[in-house]
Design a protein around this motif. Structure first.
Motif, PDB file in Angstrom:
ATOM      1  N   ASP A 148      -3.061   7.656   8.990  1.00 24.21           N
ATOM      2  CA  ASP A 148      -2.133   6.899   8.145  1.00 24.21           C
ATOM      3  C   ASP A 148      -1.079   7.808   7.508  1.00 24.21           C
ATOM      4  N   ILE A 168      -8.377   6.456  -2.311  1.00 21.57           N
ATOM      5  CA  ILE A 168      -9.530   5.552  -2.172  1.00 21.57           C
ATOM      6  C   ILE A 168     -10.550   6.075  -1.166  1.00 21.57           C
ATOM      7  N   TRP A 169     -10.075   6.527  -0.008  1.00 19.16           N
ATOM      8  CA  TRP A 169     -10.979   6.863   1.077  1.00 19.16           C
ATOM      9  C   TRP A 169     -11.406   8.324   1.093  1.00 19.16           C
ATOM     10  N   PRO A 181      -6.161  -1.439   1.664  1.00 15.41           N
ATOM     11  CA  PRO A 181      -7.589  -1.077   1.613  1.00 15.41           C
ATOM     12  C   PRO A 181      -8.546  -2.244   1.829  1.00 15.41           C
ATOM     13  N   PHE A 185      -8.571  -3.006   5.586  1.00 13.28           N
ATOM     14  CA  PHE A 185      -9.263  -1.953   6.336  1.00 13.28           C
ATOM     15  C   PHE A 185     -10.763  -2.011   6.086  1.00 13.28           C
ATOM     16  N   PHE A 186     -11.152  -2.267   4.840  1.00 17.07           N
ATOM     17  CA  PHE A 186     -12.578  -2.356   4.520  1.00 17.07           C
ATOM     18  C   PHE A 186     -13.249  -3.431   5.365  1.00 17.07           C
ATOM     19  N   ILE A 220      -4.202   5.691   0.105  1.00 16.51           N
ATOM     20  CA  ILE A 220      -5.152   5.938   1.199  1.00 16.51           C
ATOM     21  C   ILE A 220      -6.070   7.123   0.905  1.00 16.51           C
ATOM     22  N   THR A 245       0.826  -1.211   0.000  1.00 17.28           N
ATOM     23  CA  THR A 245       0.000   0.000   0.000  1.00 17.28           C
ATOM     24  C   THR A 245       0.860   1.260   0.000  1.00 17.28           C
TER      25      THR A 245
END
Length: 278
Positions: free
Chosen positions: A243, A123-124, A205, A208-209, A120, A115
């Motif tokens: 993060d 995506i988020w 990801p 975390f999802f 980060i 990653t």
């Protein structure tokens, strides 16, 4: 400044001097591995210098046969038969690699574990914006969105602290079994054993999802929908900030001030005592 101040001097003597700074076992192991020569000093023989360094390294508990990071480490750990005591001792001794560590044999699986930090926010970040828009669309006023987002950021901070301190570092609860040690390694142990790996600092990801589904369900159960969207957006924003700050602590070089103190505080968690500085 410290390096320039001591340029041309024997680094071993400086590192051994605890009045100057107390160095961790990991620091002496790195010194030993990166030795390229011995400083010629009229007052200190090279033999004496090497002896001091070797003696210090000899007292470290680092076992270089623990894992071969050039090969898939997850299967190595699963099939190793290591005791919990040995695993926890070794996984909290940092290693510095000149190559990328590997988790799995198959590239498709390996890709899911890597990653870059840019992933980060990419995506988020849209998730944060979408949920704030949903709150606005459902009639929550701007001040309500702001307060809810702030509450979400605070809730993430509490949740991260609880997870880090009371789950990832509550080793006495960890079962002495290969599946438990491997799970610990995947979730957090790898970050301690190779703390400077740029691609294993941020949580993948997909992982975390899966982890965040339960807290998300809880938020949308206890709050009205317009508020839930904003609290959720704040929690995800808090995660993004966390993060990126974490990555900064490992790879940025702040020049004094508060940020340098934050970096020093976090580095002590990795290089001095893994059970402090959460």
């Amino acid at each position: 400044d410290f390096i320039y101040m001591n340029a041309g001097q024997d680094i071993t003597s400086i590192m051994i001097d605890e009045d100057t700074h107390v160095h961790s076992d990991a620091a002496f192991d790195i010194l030993h591995d990166t030795l390229i020569g011995v400083h010629a000093s009229p007052t200190l023989s090279s033999t004496h210098t090497l002896h001091d360094m070797d003696q210090k390294v000899a007292h470290t508990k680092l076992d270089k046969s623990f894992l071969d990071f050039s090969k898939p480490t997850v299967w190595q750990l699963w099939s190793s038969g290591y005791s919990k005591e040995y695993y926890l001792e070794q996984v909290h001794i940092p290693r510095h690699l000149t190559y990328d560590a590997r988790f799995f044999k198959y590239d498709a699986m390996e890709l899911l574990t890597l990653t870059p930090w840019q992933v980060i926010p990419a995506i988020w970040g849209p998730v944060v914006l979408y949920n704030m828009y949903q709150s606005l669309n459902l009639g929550l006023p701007l001040w309500g969105i702001i307060l809810s987002v702030m509450g979400g950021v605070a809730s993430w901070s509490v949740l991260e602290y609880v997870f880090h301190r009371f789950i990832f570092h509550m080793e006495w609860l960890l079962p002495d079994h290969p599946w438990a040690l491997t799970l610990h390694y995947l979730l957090h142990g790898v970050h301690h054993v190779i703390p400077m790996d740029r691609y294993r600092l941020a949580m993948p990801p997909v992982l975390f999802f899966l982890i965040h589904l339960a807290p998300r369900f809880f938020l949308f159960t206890i709050f009205a929908l317009p508020i839930a969207h904003s609290v959720y957006a704040g929690a995800i924003l808090g995660y993004i900030m966390y993060d990126l700050t974490h990555y900064f602590c490992h790879h940025a070089s702040p020049n004094g001030g508060y940020l340098q103190e934050v970096k020093k505080y976090h580095m002590a968690h990795h290089y001095k005592d893994a059970n402090l500085g959460f």
